[in-house]
Scaffold this active site. Structure first.
Site, PDB file in Angstrom:
ATOM      1  N   LYS A  75       0.651  -0.662   0.019  1.00 21.55           N
ATOM      2  CA  LYS A  75       0.240  -0.392   0.014  1.00 21.55           C
ATOM      3  C   LYS A  75       0.930   1.494  -0.083  1.00 21.55           C
ATOM      4  CE  LYS A  75      -4.451   0.910   0.271  1.00 21.55           C
ATOM      5  NZ  LYS A  75      -5.177   0.177  -0.194  1.00 21.55           N
ATOM      6  N   GLY A 175     -26.043   1.146   0.882  1.00 17.45           N
ATOM      7  CA  GLY A 175     -24.870   1.408   0.595  1.00 17.45           C
ATOM      8  C   GLY A 175     -24.853   1.276  -1.236  1.00 17.45           C
ATOM      9  N   GLY A 177     -23.786   2.703  -3.848  1.00 21.36           N
ATOM     10  CA  GLY A 177     -22.691   3.170  -5.511  1.00 21.36           C
ATOM     11  C   GLY A 177     -22.129   1.706  -6.107  1.00 21.36           C
ATOM     12  N   VAL A 179     -20.579  -0.828  -5.884  1.00 18.02           N
ATOM     13  CA  VAL A 179     -20.930  -2.493  -5.531  1.00 18.02           C
ATOM     14  C   VAL A 179     -22.486  -2.226  -4.897  1.00 18.02           C
ATOM     15  CG1 VAL A 179     -20.113  -3.673  -3.685  1.00 18.02           C
ATOM     16  CG2 VAL A 179     -18.452  -2.083  -4.455  1.00 18.02           C
ATOM     17  N   GLY A 180     -22.990  -1.778  -4.018  1.00 17.84           N
ATOM     18  CA  GLY A 180     -24.267  -1.457  -3.977  1.00 17.84           C
ATOM     19  C   GLY A 180     -25.358  -1.855  -4.619  1.00 17.84           C
TER      20      GLY A 180
HETATM   21  P1  NAD Z   1     -19.352   4.642  -3.526  1.00 13.66           P
HETATM   22  O1  NAD Z   1     -18.633   5.520  -3.135  1.00 13.66           O
HETATM   23  O2  NAD Z   1     -19.184   3.677  -5.090  1.00 13.66           O
HETATM   24  O3  NAD Z   1     -20.776   4.103  -2.908  1.00 13.66           O
HETATM   25  C1  NAD Z   1     -20.570   4.130  -1.663  1.00 13.66           C
HETATM   26  C2  NAD Z   1     -22.932   4.715  -1.030  1.00 13.66           C
HETATM   27  O4  NAD Z   1     -22.185   4.038   0.136  1.00 13.66           O
HETATM   28  C3  NAD Z   1     -22.777   5.577  -1.765  1.00 13.66           C
HETATM   29  O5  NAD Z   1     -24.305   4.696  -2.237  1.00 13.66           O
HETATM   30  C4  NAD Z   1     -23.136   6.121  -0.126  1.00 13.66           C
HETATM   31  O6  NAD Z   1     -23.854   7.083  -0.365  1.00 13.66           O
HETATM   32  C5  NAD Z   1     -23.393   5.140   0.566  1.00 13.66           C
HETATM   33  N1  NAD Z   1     -23.454   5.449   1.595  1.00 13.66           N
HETATM   34  C6  NAD Z   1     -22.099   6.107   3.000  1.00 13.66           C
HETATM   35  N2  NAD Z   1     -21.772   6.517   3.525  1.00 13.66           N
HETATM   36  C7  NAD Z   1     -23.302   5.772   4.175  1.00 13.66           C
HETATM   37  C8  NAD Z   1     -24.179   5.500   5.196  1.00 13.66           C
HETATM   38  N3  NAD Z   1     -23.923   6.041   6.314  1.00 13.66           N
HETATM   39  N4  NAD Z   1     -25.156   4.834   4.842  1.00 13.66           N
HETATM   40  C9  NAD Z   1     -25.668   4.268   3.654  1.00 13.66           C
HETATM   41  N5  NAD Z   1     -24.860   4.491   2.990  1.00 13.66           N
HETATM   42  C10 NAD Z   1     -24.056   5.387   3.217  1.00 13.66           C
HETATM   43  O7  NAD Z   1     -18.690   3.245  -2.743  1.00 13.66           O
HETATM   44  P2  NAD Z   1     -18.247   2.020  -3.454  1.00 13.66           P
HETATM   45  O8  NAD Z   1     -16.612   1.253  -4.724  1.00 13.66           O
HETATM   46  O9  NAD Z   1     -19.417   0.937  -4.135  1.00 13.66           O
HETATM   47  O10 NAD Z   1     -17.520   0.625  -2.681  1.00 13.66           O
HETATM   48  C11 NAD Z   1     -18.565   0.836  -1.293  1.00 13.66           C
HETATM   49  C12 NAD Z   1     -17.534   0.072  -0.420  1.00 13.66           C
HETATM   50  O11 NAD Z   1     -17.059  -1.166  -1.157  1.00 13.66           O
HETATM   51  C13 NAD Z   1     -16.134   0.832   0.285  1.00 13.66           C
HETATM   52  O12 NAD Z   1     -16.200   0.265   1.333  1.00 13.66           O
HETATM   53  C14 NAD Z   1     -14.978   0.365  -0.329  1.00 13.66           C
HETATM   54  O13 NAD Z   1     -13.876   0.533   0.355  1.00 13.66           O
HETATM   55  C15 NAD Z   1     -15.737  -1.258  -0.296  1.00 13.66           C
HETATM   56  N6  NAD Z   1     -15.100  -2.384  -1.790  1.00 13.66           N
HETATM   57  C16 NAD Z   1     -15.128  -1.406  -2.459  1.00 13.66           C
HETATM   58  C17 NAD Z   1     -14.921  -2.542  -3.685  1.00 13.66           C
HETATM   59  C18 NAD Z   1     -14.680  -1.687  -4.950  1.00 13.66           C
HETATM   60  O14 NAD Z   1     -14.634  -2.333  -5.868  1.00 13.66           O
HETATM   61  N7  NAD Z   1     -15.315  -0.813  -5.683  1.00 13.66           N
HETATM   62  C19 NAD Z   1     -14.113  -3.200  -3.586  1.00 13.66           C
HETATM   63  C20 NAD Z   1     -13.732  -4.031  -2.651  1.00 13.66           C
HETATM   64  C21 NAD Z   1     -14.487  -3.146  -1.526  1.00 13.66           C
END
Ligand code: NAD
Length: 371
Positions: A75, A175, A177, A179-180
Site C-alpha cells: 500500500k 450503500g 454506489g 458495489v451496492g
Molecule cells: P461508492 O462511493 O461508489 O458508494 C458508496 C455508497 O455508500 C454511496 O451510495 C453512499 O451514498 C453510501 N453511503 C455512504 N455512507 C453511508 C451510510 N452511512 N449509510 C448508507 N449509505 C452510505 O463506493 P463503492 O466503490 O461502492 O464501495 C463501497 C464499499 O465497498 C467501500 O467500503 C469500499 O472500500 C468497499 N469495496 C469496494 C470495492 C470496489 O470494487 N469498488 C472493492 C472492495 C471493497
C-alpha cells in the site's frame, strides 16, 4: 518507526519519499512478496500514518492470498489533498511513481483519492499499474460490477451451506454506489428480492420488494434511493434505518464499522455478505456469530475487485476476469465454510487461517539467504 510492528509476515520494505522541490512526500509499505509482486492502492490523503499504511498493506497481503492471486500485499500513501487542482495532482502522482520506479515489488492500484486516470499517469511513467482506463487495456471494474459479481457468488455458496435458495431471498443493501447498485442488479437477476436500500442521504424499504430498475434510475439522475416514490408498504428512513430492515441477506456496501456493539442487536438477517471493507467491529461480528448469523468476511466476499485488477495486469479479457472471479470466490467461500464446519469456528477465523497458511507456504518456498 514509532507505530510500526514487525512480525512473521513483514513488512518487507518501508520507503519514505521526500522531494521538497516538487512538494512530494509519500510512503510505500511492501508488506510481503512471497506470493509475487505486491498489489495495493495508492491512497491520496493528508494524514495517514506509516503504521496505518502498514495495516492496509497487511490487509492486502491476506486479501490477495485469500483470493489465491500470485501477488503479495502493499500500500502507498501520497500525502496531499485529493481535491487539489488536477494538474498539480498529475505532477505529484507522476513524481511519486518515478520516485518508486525501481521498487519492482510494488504494482500501483487506485484507492481513496486516486482513480483510473491517476493509474494511467503511473503506467505512462513506469509501466506498473492496475485499474487502468479501458483505452489502455484496463477493465473498468466499477462499471462492470466486479466486486458485486463476487458477492453474488459468495451468497450462492452461503445459501447452499444454509440449505436455502437464493431465489426468493430478501436482500437489504446499505450503500448504493459502485458495489451496492450492481449487487441489487445481480441479486435480482437470480430471483432475490431487494427489500431495502440505503445511501448516505436515506433509506427505503418494502417487505414486498422494491423496483430495482427504479432505484438504479434514481441514482443515474444523481438522486437518493430515499426519493423512491411513496406507495403501499413503502417505508422511508434515515441512512441508519437500513439496519432495521428484516431480511435474509444483509449487504454492507458503504463504510467501515457501520455495525458495532451498540447497534448490532437491531440487525435481523440470516446472513451478512460483506461488500464494504471492515463493515463491522470484531465484537459485533462475534455477537452475530453467536446469534447464528452467517457472516462471510469482507476480504473473502469482496475480493472481486482485486481479482479483476490482477487479471487486467496479466492481460485477461473482461469476460475471463468475470469467470475467474466466480470460480475463485465460489471455491474460497466453500473452503472457508468447510473449515468452519470442521473446526466449529467463526468464518473470519477460518478465512484468516486459510490466507495465513497460503502466505506461510509461499514463504517456505523462498530462498531468503543470498549466501
Ligand atoms: P461508492 O462511493 O461508489 O458508494 C458508496 C455508497 O455508500 C454511496 O451510495 C453512499 O451514498 C453510501 N453511503 C455512504 N455512507 C453511508 C451510510 N452511512 N449509510 C448508507 N449509505 C452510505 O463506493 P463503492 O466503490 O461502492 O464501495 C463501497 C464499499 O465497498 C467501500 O467500503 C469500499 O472500500 C468497499 N469495496 C469496494 C470495492 C470496489 O470494487 N469498488 C472493492 C472492495 C471493497
Amino acid at each position: 518507526m514509532a507505530d510500526v510492528t514487525y512480525d512473521e509476515f513483514g513488512p518487507f520494505k518501508i520507503i519514505e519519499v521526500y522531494e521538497p522541490g516538487a512538494g512530494l512526500r509519500g510512503t510505500l509499505v511492501v508488506d510481503n512478496v512471497s506470493r509475487g509482486p505486491s498489489i495495493g492502492g495508492v491512497r491520496m490523503a493528508p494524514d495517514v500514518s506509516t503504521g496505518e499504511c502498514l495495516r492496509l498493506a497487511r490487509a492486502m497481503t491476506f486479501k490477495n492470498a485469500a483470493a489465491d492471486l500470485p501477488h503479495g500485499g502493499g500500500k502507498s500513501v501520497l500525502y496531499g489533498d485529493p481535491a487539489m487542482p488536477r494538474k498539480q495532482k498529475e505532477e505529484l502522482v507522476r513524481a511519486f511513481a518515478c520516485a518508486l520506479a525501481e521498487v519492482e515489488q510494488y504494482i500501483f492500484g487506485p484507492d481513496m483519492g486516486t482513480d483510473e486516470e491517476c493509474m494511467a499517469w503511473v503506467r505512462n511513467e513506469i509501466g506498473r499499474a492496475v485499474g487502468l482506463p479501458r483505452e489502455l487495456g484496463g477493465i473498468p471494474l466499477d462499471e462492470i460490477g466486479a466486486t458485486a459479481w463476487g458477492l453474488l457468488h459468495a451468497a450462492r455458496v452461503a445459501c447452499e451451506y444454509r440449505e436455502r435458495e437464493l431465489a426468493g431471498a430478501r436482500v437489504a443493501i446499505q450503500g448504493f454506489g459502485a458495489v451496492g447498485r450492481h449487487a441489487a442488479r445481480f441479486f435480482t437477476g437470480e430471483g432475490a428480492i431487494v427489500v431495502g436500500a440505503a445511501d448516505v442521504r436515506g433509506s427505503v424499504s418494502c417487505a414486498e420488494g422494491l423496483d430495482v430498475a427504479r432505484l438504479l434510475a434514481l441514482k443515474e439522475e444523481g438522486r437518493s434511493v430515499a426519493d423512491y416514490p411513496d406507495g403501499p408498504g413503502i417505508e422511508k428512513g434515515d441512512a441508519e434505518a437500513i439496519i432495521d430492515v428484516p431480511c435474509d441477506i444483509w449487504i454492507p456496501a458503504a463504510r467501515p464499522d457501520v455495525i458495532n456493539e451498540a447497534n448490532v442487536v437491531r440487525l435481523q438477517a440470516d446472513m451478512v455478505i460483506s461488500g464494504a471493507n471492515i463493515p463491522m467491529t470484531a465484537g459485533a461480528e462475534k455477537i452475530l456469530h453467536d446469534r447464528g448469523v452467517l457472516c462471510i468476511p469482507d476480504f473473502i466476499a469482496n475480493a472481486g475487485g482485486v481479482i479483476c485488477a490482477a487479471m487486467e495486469y496479466h492481460g485477461a479479457s473482461e469476460s475471463a476476469a468475470m469467470e475467474i472471479i466466480e470460480e475463485k470466490i465460489t471455491y474460497n467461500v466453500q473452503r472457508v465454510l468447510e473449515i468452519v464446519r470442521e473446526k466449529n469456528c467463526m468464518p473470519r477465523r477460518a478465512a484468516e487461517e486459510m490466507a495465513q497458511r497460503r502466505v506461510r507456504r509461499a514463504m517456505a518456498l523462498r530462498r531468503w539467504s543470498l549466501f
